[in-house]
Enzyme design. Structure first.
Site, mmCIF file in Angstrom:
data_model
loop_
_atom_site.group_PDB
_atom_site.id
_atom_site.type_symbol
_atom_site.label_atom_id
_atom_site.label_comp_id
_atom_site.label_asym_id
_atom_site.label_seq_id
_atom_site.Cartn_x
_atom_site.Cartn_y
_atom_site.Cartn_z
ATOM 1 N N ASP A 167 -3.244 4.261 0.845
ATOM 2 C CA ASP A 167 -3.759 4.370 2.201
ATOM 3 C C ASP A 167 -5.214 4.843 2.137
ATOM 4 O OD1 ASP A 167 -4.342 5.031 4.875
ATOM 5 O OD2 ASP A 167 -2.245 5.513 5.285
ATOM 6 N N THR A 240 -1.147 -9.741 -5.555
ATOM 7 C CA THR A 240 -0.107 -9.678 -4.524
ATOM 8 C C THR A 240 -0.459 -10.583 -3.348
ATOM 9 O OG1 THR A 240 -1.119 -7.837 -3.317
ATOM 10 C CG2 THR A 240 0.337 -7.277 -5.144
ATOM 11 N N GLU A 243 -2.983 -8.877 -1.216
ATOM 12 C CA GLU A 243 -4.310 -8.922 -1.818
ATOM 13 C C GLU A 243 -4.929 -10.308 -1.664
ATOM 14 O OE1 GLU A 243 -6.400 -8.099 -6.182
ATOM 15 O OE2 GLU A 243 -4.244 -7.857 -5.910
#
Length: 264
Positions: A167, A240, A243
């Site tokens: 985060d 990912t 991503e």
């Protein structure tokens, strides 16, 4: 109304405690009140748990899951032992839905991955992926990674640490919540073996700059890059879906690869 005709109020009966959502699964508050409250670097995300995720949590949590309660020191060699001996163990903090974690476990079955998150659907999804792909080198930990590091991991017990897309806490007043801070590195360093790799990745440029500054300044870590900058994405970190979507939008992803110094 006179007192004699008034209907007496009934005392409120105590409300029964809610049954655990997953009786054999992760606890909603594994550390309870055993440890002091502090600024959290994570924010629990509540979303719907699918039927398959709930089934995986119920069936597989007793086998491959653990709550971060801070009450014991984990025996990582025993936890990941195979018939061929011990595995090196890498800690991954924050794994989302677990697709990248499962891919890394499949690509490197001789390495154990202790994957930590507080996202219940992701925990169930990763357990399901592990079962479907025959991966016995993943353990899923539920709770606060700081308590895990501080209370439940022995010195020099980790062969690596991965913190992918944490985060970013983008507002300036929230920067103190970012996980990569000097105090966090002070906690991490003794748990890593000399030469162990600390690998961070983020698509938030200001956070990448902070990570690079903090890691470079810490005496226990050495940048693997000769120029002291960011690293190319290593082949063992899968690209990912999240991503890929970011890259399509022009986001810049930075990887940072630092080693635990031998002389610290």
């Amino acid at each position: 109304m006179s007192e004699s005709n008034a209907t007496p109020e009934r005392p409120h009966a105590p409300r029964p405690k809610a049954e655990p959502r997953f009786p054999d699964g992760p606890s909603p508050d594994p550390a309870g009140s055993h440890f002091e409250r502090r600024i959290r670097s994570f924010q629990p995300r509540r979303s719907r748990v699918t039927t398959s995720q709930a089934d995986a949590l119920q069936r597989l949590w007793p086998k491959w899951g653990l709550d971060i309660d801070g009450k014991r020191v984990l025996d990582l060699p025993e936890m990941f032992r195979t018939e061929h001996g011990e595995r090196p163990v890498v800690l991954e903090i924050g794994f989302g839905m677990g697709e990248a974690t499962a891919q890394m476990a499949a690509d490197d079955p001789d390495t154990g991955i202790l994957a930590v998150d507080v996202h219940t659907p992701g925990q169930g999804n990763l357990l399901g992926l592990a079962e479907r792909n025959g991966l016995d080198n993943i353990r899923v930990a539920n709770g606060d990674a700081v308590i895990l590091l501080r209370e439940m991991l022995a010195p020099a017990s980790l062969d690596g640490l991965r913190v992918y897309f944490p985060d970013p806490w983008p507002k300036a007043r929230h920067h103190k919540r970012r996980i990569i801070q000097p105090e966090f590195l002070d906690l991490v360093a003794p748990r890593l073996k000399p030469g162990a790799l600390l690998h961070c990745a983020t698509d938030w440029e200001s956070y990448a700059e902070q990570m690079l500054e903090v890691l470079t300044a810490h005496p226990a870590f050495e940048n693997t890059q000769a120029d002291g900058g960011y690293a190319p994405r290593p082949s063992f970190r899968p690209l990912t879906r999240f991503e890929g979507q970011g890259l399509d939008k022009g986001h810049v992803v930075n990887d940072l690869l630092f080693r635990r110094a031998d002389d610290q």
